[in-house]
Design a protein around this motif. Structure first.
Motif: not given
Length: 91
Positions: A38-39, A44-46, A51-52, A71-74
């Motif tokens: 549910q995050d 959206e970040l993923e 894409k980029d 943390n989310q990029r990790c």
């Protein structure tokens, strides 16, 4: 064109270092971490990162290798098979 060049210079600046994910301390990198379905913010970040790509470094305390921003990029990196990530050290 100048905007792209300036962004690349920032990304490739000498203050960034490539670090193995296994050397970082982050809850999302711990064994057994499961993604929350549910995050919506992460989802959206993923999409953006797929894409980029990972263009910006994460921020880490050099003394203990704790991730303080990114943390989310990790998690994205681990989930998608990366072994290393660009890091900028905070003092």
């Amino acid at each position: 064109m100048d905007v792209c060049v300036n962004k690349m210079r920032k990304i490739l600046s000498a203050s960034n270092t490539i670090v193995a994910l296994k050397d970082l301390k982050c809850k999302r990198l711990e064994e057994g971490y499961t993604e929350h379905s549910q995050d919506k913010i992460y989802q959206e970040l993923e999409k953006e990162l797929l894409k980029d790509g990972l263009k910006e470094p994460i921020f880490v305390h050099k003394s203990d290798m704790v991730v303080i921003r990114g943390n989310q990029r990790c998690w994205f990196a681990k989930k998608h098979g990366y072994t290393h990530i660009s890091v900028e050290y905070e003092k």
